[in-house]
Scaffold this active site. Structure first.
Site, PDB file in Angstrom:
ATOM      1  N   SER A  10      58.908   3.216 -67.292  1.00 13.97           N
ATOM      2  CA  SER A  10      57.694   3.718 -66.859  1.00 13.97           C
ATOM      3  C   SER A  10      57.487   2.415 -67.268  1.00 13.97           C
ATOM      4  CB  SER A  10      57.074   4.492 -67.657  1.00 13.97           C
ATOM      5  OG  SER A  10      57.313   4.153 -69.294  1.00 13.97           O
ATOM      6  N   GLN A  47      51.959 -11.082 -73.069  1.00 13.10           N
ATOM      7  CA  GLN A  47      51.055 -11.475 -73.501  1.00 13.10           C
ATOM      8  C   GLN A  47      50.781 -12.587 -71.368  1.00 13.10           C
ATOM      9  OE1 GLN A  47      51.296 -13.580 -76.546  1.00 13.10           O
ATOM     10  NE2 GLN A  47      51.086 -11.542 -77.365  1.00 13.10           N
ATOM     11  N   GLY A  49      51.308 -14.032 -68.443  1.00 11.47           N
ATOM     12  CA  GLY A  49      50.533 -13.543 -66.902  1.00 11.47           C
ATOM     13  C   GLY A  49      51.773 -13.626 -66.369  1.00 11.47           C
ATOM     14  N   GLU A 115      52.642 -23.289 -66.998  1.00 12.03           N
ATOM     15  CA  GLU A 115      53.338 -22.685 -68.849  1.00 12.03           C
ATOM     16  C   GLU A 115      54.741 -24.054 -68.409  1.00 12.03           C
ATOM     17  OE1 GLU A 115      54.335 -18.513 -69.352  1.00 12.03           O
ATOM     18  OE2 GLU A 115      52.668 -17.320 -69.528  1.00 12.03           O
ATOM     19  N   HIS A 243      62.446 -16.415 -77.162  1.00 12.81           N
ATOM     20  CA  HIS A 243      61.648 -17.179 -77.245  1.00 12.81           C
ATOM     21  C   HIS A 243      60.958 -18.598 -77.726  1.00 12.81           C
ATOM     22  CE1 HIS A 243      56.948 -17.943 -76.349  1.00 12.81           C
ATOM     23  NE2 HIS A 243      56.820 -16.923 -75.358  1.00 12.81           N
ATOM     24  N   ARG A 290      62.277 -23.218 -71.850  1.00 11.19           N
ATOM     25  CA  ARG A 290      62.138 -22.404 -72.927  1.00 11.19           C
ATOM     26  C   ARG A 290      63.755 -22.467 -73.481  1.00 11.19           C
ATOM     27  NH1 ARG A 290      59.332 -16.019 -71.713  1.00 11.19           N
ATOM     28  NH2 ARG A 290      57.219 -17.160 -71.513  1.00 11.19           N
ATOM     29  N   HIS A 351      64.241 -12.563 -76.397  1.00  6.82           N
ATOM     30  CA  HIS A 351      62.489 -12.362 -75.878  1.00  6.82           C
ATOM     31  C   HIS A 351      63.152 -11.925 -74.672  1.00  6.82           C
ATOM     32  CE1 HIS A 351      58.921 -12.347 -74.157  1.00  6.82           C
ATOM     33  NE2 HIS A 351      59.130 -13.488 -73.549  1.00  6.82           N
ATOM     34  N   ARG A 386      65.275 -18.775 -67.775  1.00  4.00           N
ATOM     35  CA  ARG A 386      64.204 -18.218 -66.598  1.00  4.00           C
ATOM     36  C   ARG A 386      62.799 -18.450 -66.993  1.00  4.00           C
ATOM     37  NH1 ARG A 386      59.681 -14.049 -68.268  1.00  4.00           N
ATOM     38  NH2 ARG A 386      60.637 -13.646 -70.052  1.00  4.00           N
TER      39      ARG A 386
END
Length: 531
Positions: A10, A47, A49, A115, A243, A290, A351, A386
């Site tokens: 969900s 967190q 966005g 970012e 992360h 990252r 992460h 990613r």
């Protein structure tokens, strides 16, 4: 039970599919299953966005595409990247139409963040709880729909295929078909079967395979585990994103995430000596992708013999910081750290899984009538790493694409008959839960020690040997004891560990999130590892 469309999970991916199907086909029955509360998803914990080309005067699809390809380190499917980037803004506008609120500037324009890996400001956010706001808006719409049934606290044990009808199913079987699932009702403690004409897996990530992770406890790789057992195709599992900046607080699980947007607003990483070290690793400094930042932090920690580095926010505007990152500010204060006075201790944590269930451009898996989207899927967008804030975008785009394709196919798919009930004959209640809990600790420990940010061939070999033993012990337990969520999650996480290690052994190079000190250079191995 029977339903036209069965959605497992969900989060934003599953809810996008369910809501669109409900609106387009009010005559069809849609069931959404989740093993916890409806809002307990990976989406909720996002967190930073959602990325999308919004400021067309300064940004463009081409720039977002190029940023994604660079971050993916040569393994992205360019066609998929173009699809997600170009269709993404429309999906975001739909979400805003559902009631999701993103932060705006004083003049009423959306406040776009930047970012790591992004060349422009293109991140829409809701303070530092963007995922929670998106989940809230979607759940409100879904719960108001008349033909969507939300079923909480039901754990999906396995996909139903020809295997359960007595047919031999192998990786070479071309027409493996999903007919539904077996589920453990956590309220009745009984296993039911749910037949579906089309099933969508939106089961999220697998961070709980590691000792330290930002993922919630539900992130146990269930969808990937089920598809692999059903002989479906899994891809690129070696690319686990750590992360770079989780709050360092030993013993806390999951680890509290310090969003990359803090560095986007000016936060600086410093080592034990107080040195800003990122300039030694990449010209983009603290805003490098990252994989580069996580390896840099790992290197600094090993050089200094420390368990963390620091994120320095002391020079940032206090009012702006508190407005943009209220959740982070409050969390830091709760452990005695004022980010405006002291540096925040941070360390990398597992992460995001860039690989997963292999899908095509419409979210179709290698198993007929089975779709996958969100973090559990490997669509080709992320490649070897990613790009920040592309995950929520991908979830919405592929939630929509799974809807569009399956809606056109549903009328030609009948319900399968003759599916047997779950057979628990000969099993007993587990005598000692420690057999499960200790195996989970062993798994998380070996994955963290041997299959983390930096790997080598010997570590991978050791990890595989220990995984073999855990697998044998757990399968023996599964065959003789009654099914429980803890046992099922352990099985899935052992499968996840195996897939990560096996894919890492096949990749004889270092690329993106997979860094092997025995193969430090990139090769011409521009291919996906499919298991």
């Amino acid at each position: 039970m029977q339903t036209d469309f069965l959605v497992i999970g969900s989060g934003i991916a599953g809810l996008t599919f369910a809501l669109k199907m409900s609106e387009a086909h009010p005559d069809k029955k849609i069931m959404v299953i989740t093993k916890a509360a409806s809002d307990e998803t990976n989406t909720k914990y996002a967190q930073g966005g959602v990325a999308g080309v919004w400021d067309e005067a300064n940004d463009s699809f081409e720039k977002h595409i190029e940023d994604t390809l660079i971050a993916g380190d040569g393994l992205c499917n360019r066609e998929i990247v173009e699809i997600v980037v170009k269709e993404g803004p429309e999906r975001i506008r739909e979400l805003i139409g559902y009631g999701a609120e993103f932060d705006k500037t004083e003049n009423g324009e959306y406040a776009l963040g930047r970012e790591g890996g992004h060349s422009e400001h293109r991140i829409l956010h809701h303070k530092d709880v963007t995922g929670r706001e998106m989940e809230r808006a979607m759940l409100a719409k879904v719960q108001a729909a008349g033909n969507i049934e939300m079923v909480n606290h039901c754990y999906v044990v396995d996909l139903i295929t020809q295997h359960h009808l007595g047919f031999l199913v192998t990786k070479a079987t071309h027409d493996i078909t999903c007919y539904g699932v077996y589920v453990l009702n956590l309220r009745t403690n009984k296993i039911d079967k749910i037949l579906a004409r089309i099933t969508l897996l939106a089961t999220g990530g697998c961070g709980q395979a590691y000792r330290t992770t930002t993922n919630p406890r539900i992130a146990t790789g269930d969808g990937v585990g089920m598809v692999y057992r059903a002989k479906g195709r899994i891809e690129n599992m070696e690319f686990i994103q750590f992360h770079p900046t989780a709050l360092y607080k030993p013993g806390e699980s999951p680890s509290f995430l310090i969003t990359e947007a803090v560095r986007g607003d000016g936060g600086i990483l410093r080592n034990k000596k107080g040195e800003a070290f990122m300039e030694r690793y990449d010209h983009r400094k603290d805003l490098a992708p990252r994989d580069i930042v996580a390896r840099a932090i790992d290197s600094e920690m090993k050089l200094a013999g420390t368990e963390h580095v620091y994120l320095d926010c002391r020079h940032m505007d206090k009012d702006k910081f508190i407005h943009h990152f209220p959740n982070i500010y409050e969390k830091c204060l709760s452990i005695g750290i004022d980010p405006m006075e002291q540096m925040i201790p941070v360390a990398p944590a597992a992460h995001y899984s860039c690989g997963g269930i292999k899908t095509d451009e419409w979210g179709r898996t290698s198993i007929q009538h089975l779709y996958a989207c969100g973090e559990c899927a490997s669509t080709g967008l992320h490649g070897a790493n990613r790009l920040a804030s592309n995950s929520l975008l991908e979830a919405m785009v592929f939630g929509h694409r799974c809807f569009a394709d399956s809606a056109a196919r549903i009328d030609g798919i009948p319900f399968q008959t003759g599916i047997p009930d779950w057979n628990a004959k000969g099993t007993t209640d587990p005598k000692e839960m420690i057999l499960i809990t200790q195996s989970l600790k062993e798994l998380q420990q070996l994955m963290s020690d041997y299959v983390g940010i930096v790997r080598n061939d010997v570590r991978l070999q050791r990890a595989m040997k220990r995984l073999d033993l855990l697998h044998t012990e757990t399968e023996e337990l599964y065959e003789t004891t009654k099914v429980s969520p803890q046992l099922c999650e352990l099985r899935n996480l052992i499968t996840i560990g195996y897939l990560i290690v096996k894919a890492a052994q096949f990749r004889r190079e270092s690329r993106g999130l997979h860094f092997n000190t025995d193969h430090p250079a990139k090769s011409d191995q521009l291919q996906n590892i499919v298991l």
